[in-house]
Design a protein around this motif. Structure first.
Motif, PDB file in Angstrom:
ATOM      1  N   ALA A  72      30.228 -20.246  -6.714  1.00 24.51           N
ATOM      2  CA  ALA A  72      29.720 -20.138  -5.337  1.00 24.51           C
ATOM      3  C   ALA A  72      28.219 -19.850  -5.323  1.00 24.51           C
ATOM      4  O   ALA A  72      27.522 -20.244  -4.394  1.00 24.51           O
ATOM      5  N   ALA A  73      27.723 -19.205  -6.384  1.00 22.28           N
ATOM      6  CA  ALA A  73      26.291 -18.899  -6.482  1.00 22.28           C
ATOM      7  C   ALA A  73      25.508 -20.044  -7.125  1.00 22.28           C
ATOM      8  O   ALA A  73      24.306 -19.915  -7.358  1.00 22.28           O
ATOM      9  N   GLY A  74      26.202 -21.146  -7.455  1.00 24.45           N
ATOM     10  CA  GLY A  74      25.509 -22.311  -7.975  1.00 24.45           C
ATOM     11  C   GLY A  74      25.608 -22.525  -9.477  1.00 24.45           C
ATOM     12  O   GLY A  74      24.993 -23.437 -10.019  1.00 24.45           O
ATOM     13  N   THR A  75      26.381 -21.713 -10.168  1.00 21.08           N
ATOM     14  CA  THR A  75      26.561 -21.866 -11.610  1.00 21.08           C
ATOM     15  C   THR A  75      27.704 -22.851 -11.855  1.00 21.08           C
ATOM     16  O   THR A  75      28.719 -22.796 -11.174  1.00 21.08           O
ATOM     17  N   SER A  76      27.554 -23.723 -12.832  1.00 16.85           N
ATOM     18  CA  SER A  76      28.647 -24.634 -13.169  1.00 16.85           C
ATOM     19  C   SER A  76      29.742 -23.864 -13.901  1.00 16.85           C
ATOM     20  O   SER A  76      29.489 -22.791 -14.472  1.00 16.85           O
ATOM     21  N   VAL A  77      30.948 -24.410 -13.894  1.00 20.45           N
ATOM     22  CA  VAL A  77      32.048 -23.804 -14.636  1.00 20.45           C
ATOM     23  C   VAL A  77      31.688 -23.732 -16.120  1.00 20.45           C
ATOM     24  O   VAL A  77      31.920 -22.723 -16.787  1.00 20.45           O
ATOM     25  N   ALA A  78      31.086 -24.797 -16.640  1.00 27.14           N
ATOM     26  CA  ALA A  78      30.711 -24.829 -18.056  1.00 27.14           C
ATOM     27  C   ALA A  78      29.680 -23.744 -18.375  1.00 27.14           C
ATOM     28  O   ALA A  78      29.804 -23.045 -19.385  1.00 27.14           O
ATOM     29  N   ALA A  79      28.673 -23.574 -17.529  1.00 29.64           N
ATOM     30  CA  ALA A  79      27.667 -22.534 -17.764  1.00 29.64           C
ATOM     31  C   ALA A  79      28.303 -21.149 -17.681  1.00 29.64           C
ATOM     32  O   ALA A  79      27.970 -20.254 -18.472  1.00 29.64           O
ATOM     33  N   TRP A  80      29.226 -20.956 -16.750  1.00 30.53           N
ATOM     34  CA  TRP A  80      29.942 -19.672 -16.653  1.00 30.53           C
ATOM     35  C   TRP A  80      30.717 -19.420 -17.943  1.00 30.53           C
ATOM     36  O   TRP A  80      30.691 -18.324 -18.490  1.00 30.53           O
ATOM     37  N   TYR A  81      31.391 -20.445 -18.438  1.00 28.19           N
ATOM     38  CA  TYR A  81      32.206 -20.295 -19.633  1.00 28.19           C
ATOM     39  C   TYR A  81      31.354 -19.953 -20.853  1.00 28.19           C
ATOM     40  O   TYR A  81      31.800 -19.252 -21.756  1.00 28.19           O
ATOM     41  N   SER A 129      40.900 -23.816 -18.980  1.00 24.48           N
ATOM     42  CA  SER A 129      40.723 -25.161 -19.540  1.00 24.48           C
ATOM     43  C   SER A 129      40.753 -26.223 -18.454  1.00 24.48           C
ATOM     44  O   SER A 129      39.956 -27.164 -18.469  1.00 24.48           O
ATOM     45  N   ASP A 130      41.670 -26.083 -17.517  1.00 25.92           N
ATOM     46  CA  ASP A 130      41.782 -27.062 -16.429  1.00 25.92           C
ATOM     47  C   ASP A 130      40.494 -27.141 -15.624  1.00 25.92           C
ATOM     48  O   ASP A 130      40.067 -28.224 -15.218  1.00 25.92           O
ATOM     49  N   ASN A 131      39.867 -25.995 -15.388  1.00 24.70           N
ATOM     50  CA  ASN A 131      38.613 -25.987 -14.634  1.00 24.70           C
ATOM     51  C   ASN A 131      37.491 -26.669 -15.412  1.00 24.70           C
ATOM     52  O   ASN A 131      36.684 -27.391 -14.833  1.00 24.70           O
ATOM     53  N   LEU A 132      37.430 -26.429 -16.706  1.00 23.69           N
ATOM     54  CA  LEU A 132      36.430 -27.120 -17.524  1.00 23.69           C
ATOM     55  C   LEU A 132      36.703 -28.623 -17.541  1.00 23.69           C
ATOM     56  O   LEU A 132      35.784 -29.425 -17.373  1.00 23.69           O
ATOM     57  N   ASP A 133      37.960 -29.005 -17.737  1.00 24.85           N
ATOM     58  CA  ASP A 133      38.318 -30.422 -17.777  1.00 24.85           C
ATOM     59  C   ASP A 133      38.025 -31.116 -16.450  1.00 24.85           C
ATOM     60  O   ASP A 133      37.648 -32.286 -16.435  1.00 24.85           O
ATOM     61  N   ALA A 134      38.182 -30.395 -15.345  1.00 23.84           N
ATOM     62  CA  ALA A 134      37.900 -30.983 -14.036  1.00 23.84           C
ATOM     63  C   ALA A 134      36.403 -31.209 -13.833  1.00 23.84           C
ATOM     64  O   ALA A 134      35.997 -32.136 -13.130  1.00 23.84           O
TER      65      ALA A 134
END
Length: 178
Positions: A72-81, A129-134
């Motif tokens: 929500a703050a603009g970070t990608s799921v991958a960057a969060w991971y 994993s599902d969130n990264l894959d999406a």
């Protein structure tokens, strides 16, 4: 009120695991640490395995909340991971809570029924994993991000020295480059 008691019980379980070890995880010890009766604990968690599965479930919920706020703050799921855990940042209660939950979960693995704890842990990891894959079109790149993120977090949980921050930023930049 019920969720407050449930959280207090899970907080107590984390404390027992982190301060006294898995051998001291009994329903009686956790109830005493949570300042509830054994019957009160059993109202929320029907067994020791259910209690440990609840810990893993809460880990998943905490990670999902942190991820959703980062996105929500603009970070990608991958960057969060790929973020490095920073438990020294005392102003980030969410990061500390997630760190404690993950460390306690790792310490609980030997104490639980393999089926229930493994199923609950598999569900949490599958969600991540599902969130990264999406988000990532290339499944191999998604797996590389997942493995690097897991490794960095594991290093922190084990108390190993972090990778040189400048070098790690280059790793992250390469993994996130399109």
């Amino acid at each position: 009120m019920a969720s407050d008691t449930r959280d207090r019980i899970l907080d107590a379980l984390e404390t027992v695991l982190l301060e006294r070890g898995v051998a001291q995880v009994t329903l009686e010890n956790v109830a005493a640490a949570a300042q509830v009766s054994k019957g009160g604990l059993l109202y929320h968690f029907k067994s020791k395995d259910a209690l440990l599965a609840g810990l893993v479930r809460r880990l998943g919920e905490r990670a999902t909340t942190q991820r959703d706020e980062a996105v929500a703050a603009g970070t990608s799921v991958a960057a969060w991971y790929l973020q490095t855990p920073d438990i020294t940042a005392h102003d980030d209660a969410m990061e500390l809570a997630l760190y404690r939950s993950l460390l306690a979960t790792m310490r609980s693995v030997d104490a639980a029924s393999p089926d229930e704890i493994q199923r609950t842990l598999d569900e949490a990891l599958a969600s991540w994993s599902d969130n990264l894959d999406a988000e990532i079109d290339d499944p191999v790149r998604a797996d590389m991000i997942r493995l690097v993120g897991d490794g960095v977090y594991l290093r922190a949980l084990l108390g190993l020295p972090p990778i040189d921050p400048a070098r790690y930023r280059k790793v992250v930049a390469r993994l996130l480059a399109d």
